[in-house]
Write a protein that holds these residues in place. Structure first.
Motif, PDB file in Angstrom:
ATOM      1  N   GLU A 106      -0.948  -3.173  -5.906  1.00  0.00           N
ATOM      2  CA  GLU A 106      -1.088  -3.518  -4.598  1.00  0.00           C
ATOM      3  C   GLU A 106      -0.552  -2.369  -3.574  1.00  0.00           C
ATOM      4  O   GLU A 106      -1.243  -2.033  -2.519  1.00  0.00           O
ATOM      5  CB  GLU A 106      -0.418  -4.895  -4.160  1.00  0.00           C
ATOM      6  N   LYS A 107       0.603  -1.951  -3.787  1.00  0.00           N
ATOM      7  CA  LYS A 107       1.220  -0.790  -3.200  1.00  0.00           C
ATOM      8  C   LYS A 107       0.369   0.632  -2.984  1.00  0.00           C
ATOM      9  O   LYS A 107       0.513   1.117  -1.802  1.00  0.00           O
ATOM     10  CB  LYS A 107       2.648  -0.282  -3.538  1.00  0.00           C
ATOM     11  N   ALA A 109       0.560   9.202  -3.010  1.00  0.00           N
ATOM     12  CA  ALA A 109       1.020   7.956  -3.898  1.00  0.00           C
ATOM     13  C   ALA A 109       2.225   8.594  -5.098  1.00  0.00           C
ATOM     14  O   ALA A 109       2.210   7.745  -5.847  1.00  0.00           O
ATOM     15  CB  ALA A 109      -0.157   7.288  -4.581  1.00  0.00           C
ATOM     16  N   ASN A 157       4.898   6.112  -6.132  1.00  0.00           N
ATOM     17  CA  ASN A 157       4.691   4.873  -6.501  1.00  0.00           C
ATOM     18  C   ASN A 157       3.852   5.016  -8.050  1.00  0.00           C
ATOM     19  O   ASN A 157       4.242   4.232  -9.047  1.00  0.00           O
ATOM     20  CB  ASN A 157       3.573   3.796  -5.745  1.00  0.00           C
ATOM     21  N   GLN A 168       3.026  -3.146  -7.947  1.00  0.00           N
ATOM     22  CA  GLN A 168       2.654  -1.570  -7.751  1.00  0.00           C
ATOM     23  C   GLN A 168       1.135  -1.193  -7.388  1.00  0.00           C
ATOM     24  O   GLN A 168       0.844  -0.365  -6.656  1.00  0.00           O
ATOM     25  CB  GLN A 168       3.192  -0.745  -8.974  1.00  0.00           C
ATOM     26  N   LYS A 194      -2.829   0.712  -3.495  1.00  0.00           N
ATOM     27  CA  LYS A 194      -4.118   0.434  -2.720  1.00  0.00           C
ATOM     28  C   LYS A 194      -3.782   0.447  -1.397  1.00  0.00           C
ATOM     29  O   LYS A 194      -4.536   0.926  -0.598  1.00  0.00           O
ATOM     30  CB  LYS A 194      -4.629  -1.015  -3.061  1.00  0.00           C
ATOM     31  N   GLU A 195      -2.374  -0.184  -0.818  1.00  0.00           N
ATOM     32  CA  GLU A 195      -2.171  -0.069   0.578  1.00  0.00           C
ATOM     33  C   GLU A 195      -2.011   1.518   1.201  1.00  0.00           C
ATOM     34  O   GLU A 195      -2.256   1.715   2.248  1.00  0.00           O
ATOM     35  CB  GLU A 195      -0.960  -0.927   0.619  1.00  0.00           C
ATOM     36  N   LYS A 196      -1.447   2.300   0.224  1.00  0.00           N
ATOM     37  CA  LYS A 196      -0.981   3.727   0.684  1.00  0.00           C
ATOM     38  C   LYS A 196      -2.128   4.677   0.623  1.00  0.00           C
ATOM     39  O   LYS A 196      -2.274   5.431   1.311  1.00  0.00           O
ATOM     40  CB  LYS A 196       0.098   4.098  -0.337  1.00  0.00           C
ATOM     41  N   THR A 197      -3.239   4.246  -0.427  1.00  0.00           N
ATOM     42  CA  THR A 197      -4.367   5.255  -0.274  1.00  0.00           C
ATOM     43  C   THR A 197      -5.724   4.678   0.182  1.00  0.00           C
ATOM     44  O   THR A 197      -6.490   5.445   0.263  1.00  0.00           O
ATOM     45  CB  THR A 197      -4.371   5.656  -1.865  1.00  0.00           C
ATOM     46  N   GLY A 198      -5.663   3.535   0.441  1.00  0.00           N
ATOM     47  CA  GLY A 198      -6.994   2.815   0.960  1.00  0.00           C
ATOM     48  C   GLY A 198      -7.956   2.740  -0.273  1.00  0.00           C
ATOM     49  O   GLY A 198      -9.073   2.583  -0.069  1.00  0.00           O
ATOM     50  N   ARG A 199      -7.543   2.771  -1.673  1.00  0.00           N
ATOM     51  CA  ARG A 199      -8.528   2.970  -2.730  1.00  0.00           C
ATOM     52  C   ARG A 199      -8.193   1.726  -3.653  1.00  0.00           C
ATOM     53  O   ARG A 199      -6.797   1.403  -3.765  1.00  0.00           O
ATOM     54  CB  ARG A 199      -8.524   4.294  -3.511  1.00  0.00           C
ATOM     55  N   GLU A 200      -8.934   1.146  -4.219  1.00  0.00           N
ATOM     56  CA  GLU A 200      -8.897   0.239  -5.210  1.00  0.00           C
ATOM     57  C   GLU A 200      -8.059   0.931  -6.645  1.00  0.00           C
ATOM     58  O   GLU A 200      -8.382   2.011  -6.978  1.00  0.00           O
ATOM     59  CB  GLU A 200     -10.022  -0.716  -5.858  1.00  0.00           C
TER      60      GLU A 200
END
Length: 231
Positions: free
Chosen positions: A191-192, A42, A45, A189, A194-200
Motif C-alpha cells: 500500500e505504501k 520507492a 520501501n 508495504q 502504491k501511495e508513493k508511486t501511484g502504481r499498483e
C-alpha cells in the motif's frame, strides 16, 4: 481487470534490444527509464519489503514444524520421545530465528499481544537454556549416582526429561498471530508503494498447503514466498 494468471512475460537480455526494430527500441528504453524512476522514488520501501520477504521461508518452516508437532501421536517409546524432542528443537530454534530477524525483519516482543508474551518468553528460555546451551532448564535434570560394593564403584545416571506431547497448546495461536502479522506487514508495504508511486503493486499468491490450514481457515504466504494468514 486482466487475470494475473493469464499474463505472459517474455524475458530477454538488454543486449538483445539493439536487434529489434528501432521503434521497439525507443519504446523499451522509455519503459526502462520510467521504471527506474519509479523504483528510485520507492527505494526505502523496497528495502523494507526485501527484508520482510527474507522472513517468509522461516515463517513457512515454523508453521510446518508446529503442524508436525500438533499432529504427532504419542507412543511410549524412546524413539518417539527423541522424535518429539527433535521437532521441538526445530520449532524453538526456527522461532528464535524468525523473532531475531537477522537482517532487520524480526519481530519485537512488544509487537506481540500481551497474552502471547509469556508464551514467547518460555520458548526463548527453552531455546537458550535447553537447546542452545546446557544451562539448567527446569524441564531436564540429571544426577550422577555412585554406589560402592564388593570393592568396586558402580556408576548410574538418574535423569528426567520433561516435554510437551506435540508441543505446547499455546504455540499454535502464537504461530497463527505471527503468520497474520507477516501478511499484514507485506500488504502495508504494498500500500505504501502504491501511495508513493501511484502504481499498483502485486505479490504472487496461491492456495495454502493443507498443513497451513487450521480451524480458523488461515492460509499462508508459503505459496507466496512466505506466509499469509487468515483471510
Amino acid at each position: 481487470m486482466e487475470d494475473q494468471e493469464s499474463r505472459e512475460y517474455v524475458v530477454f537480455p538488454e543486449q538483445a534490444i539493439k536487434y529489434l526494430p528501432e521503434d521497439w527500441q525507443h519504446h523499451l528504453y522509455a519503459l526502462k527509464r520510467e521504471g527506474q524512476g519509479v523504483l528510485e522514488t520507492a527505494d526505502d520501501n523496497l528495502k523494507i519489503l526485501n527484508r520482510l520477504v527474507h522472513a517468509f521461508p522461516t515463517m513457512a518452516s515454523l508453521r510446518y514444524i508446529q503442524h508436525r508437532l500438533a499432529s504427532t501421536k504419542f507412543e511410549a517409546t524412546m524413539d518417539w520421545v527423541l522424535e518429539n524432542d527433535m521437532l521441538t528443537l526445530a520449532f524453538v530454534t526456527t522461532y528464535a530465528r524468525l523473532i531475531d530477524g537477522g537482517i532487520g525483519s524480526g519481530v519485537s516482543r512488544s509487537a506481540l499481544p500481551p497474552e502471547l508474551r509469556p508464551v514467547h518468553d518460555k520458548i526463548i528460555e527453552l531455546r537458550n537454556k535447553r537447546y542452545a546451551h546446557n544451562a539448567g532448564h527446569a524441564s531436564i535434570t540429571g544426577q550422577l549416582e555412585i554406589g560402592f560394593e564388593g570393592g568396586q564403584f558402580d556408576i548410574s545416571v538418574n535423569s528426567n526429561m520433561g516435554f510437551h506431547v506435540g508441543g505446547a497448546l499455546e504455540w499454535e495461536p502464537l504461530v497463527v498471530f505471527l503468520d497474520e502479522l507477516m501478511f499484514h506487514r507485506l500488504h502495508a508495504q504494498l500500500e505504501k508503494l502504491k501511495e508513493k508511486t501511484g502504481r499498483e503493486w502485486t505479490f504472487p499468491s496461491g492456495p495454502a498447503p493443507k498443513w497451513a490450514s487450521s480451524d480458523t481457515e488461515s492460509s499462508t504466504v508459503a505459496e507466496k514466498g512466505g506466509t499469509k494468514a487468515a483471510s
